[in-house]
Scaffold this active site. Structure first.
Site, PDB file in Angstrom:
ATOM      1  N   ASP A  36       0.732  -0.794   0.063  1.00 36.03           N
ATOM      2  CA  ASP A  36       0.130  -0.281  -0.132  1.00 36.03           C
ATOM      3  C   ASP A  36       0.815   1.349  -0.280  1.00 36.03           C
ATOM      4  O   ASP A  36       0.520   2.241  -0.632  1.00 36.03           O
ATOM      5  CB  ASP A  36      -1.190  -0.338   1.572  1.00 36.03           C
ATOM      6  N   GLY A 121       0.623 -10.347   4.425  1.00 29.03           N
ATOM      7  CA  GLY A 121       2.200  -9.515   4.894  1.00 29.03           C
ATOM      8  C   GLY A 121       1.391  -8.992   6.247  1.00 29.03           C
ATOM      9  O   GLY A 121       1.723 -10.085   7.098  1.00 29.03           O
TER      10      GLY A 121
HETATM   11  P1  ADP Z   1      -1.162  -6.808   3.901  1.00 27.46           P
HETATM   12  O1  ADP Z   1      -1.586  -6.292   4.921  1.00 27.46           O
HETATM   13  O2  ADP Z   1      -2.487  -7.038   3.160  1.00 27.46           O
HETATM   14  O3  ADP Z   1      -0.685  -8.351   4.434  1.00 27.46           O
HETATM   15  P2  ADP Z   1       1.128  -6.353   2.562  1.00 27.46           P
HETATM   16  O4  ADP Z   1       1.290  -5.217   2.530  1.00 27.46           O
HETATM   17  O5  ADP Z   1       2.074  -6.433   4.269  1.00 27.46           O
HETATM   18  O6  ADP Z   1      -0.557  -6.186   2.592  1.00 27.46           O
HETATM   19  O7  ADP Z   1       1.516  -7.793   2.428  1.00 27.46           O
HETATM   20  C1  ADP Z   1       0.759  -7.826   1.019  1.00 27.46           C
HETATM   21  C2  ADP Z   1       2.255  -8.655   0.203  1.00 27.46           C
HETATM   22  O8  ADP Z   1       2.541  -7.600  -0.591  1.00 27.46           O
HETATM   23  C3  ADP Z   1       3.073  -9.428   0.921  1.00 27.46           C
HETATM   24  O9  ADP Z   1       3.838 -11.020   0.441  1.00 27.46           O
HETATM   25  C4  ADP Z   1       3.719  -8.658   0.589  1.00 27.46           C
HETATM   26  O10 ADP Z   1       5.766  -9.304   0.396  1.00 27.46           O
HETATM   27  C5  ADP Z   1       4.168  -7.937  -0.740  1.00 27.46           C
HETATM   28  N1  ADP Z   1       4.580  -6.296  -0.863  1.00 27.46           N
HETATM   29  C6  ADP Z   1       5.259  -5.542  -0.254  1.00 27.46           C
HETATM   30  N2  ADP Z   1       5.870  -4.602  -1.091  1.00 27.46           N
HETATM   31  C7  ADP Z   1       4.904  -5.136  -2.478  1.00 27.46           C
HETATM   32  C8  ADP Z   1       5.669  -4.433  -3.449  1.00 27.46           C
HETATM   33  N3  ADP Z   1       6.569  -3.040  -3.568  1.00 27.46           N
HETATM   34  N4  ADP Z   1       5.139  -4.944  -4.863  1.00 27.46           N
HETATM   35  C9  ADP Z   1       4.427  -6.256  -4.585  1.00 27.46           C
HETATM   36  N5  ADP Z   1       4.854  -6.771  -3.411  1.00 27.46           N
HETATM   37  C10 ADP Z   1       4.924  -6.787  -2.024  1.00 27.46           C
END
Ligand code: ADP
Length: 172
Positions: A36, A121
């Protein structure tokens, strides 16, 4: 089937030139950590301004905005469930995220989409179980959306890639 339209990549989702990228957002839609934060950083302040007009998003729902400074035309913001052990409808809510995203794909006639591993994540959803849900919903969406040419799954870490590879080996 349709698995030939599913692609696993290790890339940062913000760099992908697809019709839409999916954001694993939170209920406020006003930015956060993880993917995000990366999407808001790359899209610029116009995305936040547009998100402010949406009045948040319920868990399991999805809302669409423009891509602003991203190479992607649209961002589909969906709010995955926080994992509380599996007894709080987390699997159903995660499946709902994918279904709501693909409803927008159909409504907007999108041909290419990239999706991060929603909820796996900070929200703590176990990667393997999340991958089984994701692949199941994506396979269904590919049948329902013949215009959809490419679903790119960003792995971003080795555990996520392995989980998708395992889920894809299991035939529907
Ligand atoms: P949530 O809060 O829904 O768990 P997160 O952002 O913490 O969301 O993580 C969701 C997934 O996105 C995880 O597998 C994380 O490693 C991945 N992630 C984090 N940054 C990026 C990015 N820039 N591009 C693609 N995936 C990402």
């Amino acid at each position: 089937m349709g698995d030939e339209r599913i692609f696993l990549v290790d890339d940062d989702i913000t760099g992908l030139a697809v019709d839409a990228i999916v954001n694993a957002a939170n209920n406020s839609l006003l930015g956060g950590g993880g993917v995000d934060g990366a999407i808001h950083d790359a899209a610029g302040p116009g995305l936040l301004a547009e998100c402010r007009t949406l009045q948040g998003c319920a868990t399991g729902e999805a809302k669409i905005t423009g891509g602003h400074q991203l190479p992607a035309r649209y961002v589909i913001h969906t709010v995955g469930p926080v994992w509380h052990g599996g007894g709080k409808q987390e699997p159903e809510l995660l499946a709902a995220c994918y279904r709501r995203c693909f409803a927008l794909v159909a409504e907007y006639g999108l041909q290419t989409i990239a999706i991060p591993a929603i909820s796996t994540g900070v929200y703590g959803f176990p990667k393997e179980a999340a991958a089984v849900i994701a692949i199941g919903e994506i396979r269904r969406a590919l049948i329902d959306n013949p215009q959809l040419l490419k679903v790119v799954l960003t792995c971003f870490n080795q555990g996520t890639r392995q989980a998708y590879e395992k889920a894809l080996k299991d035939k529907p």
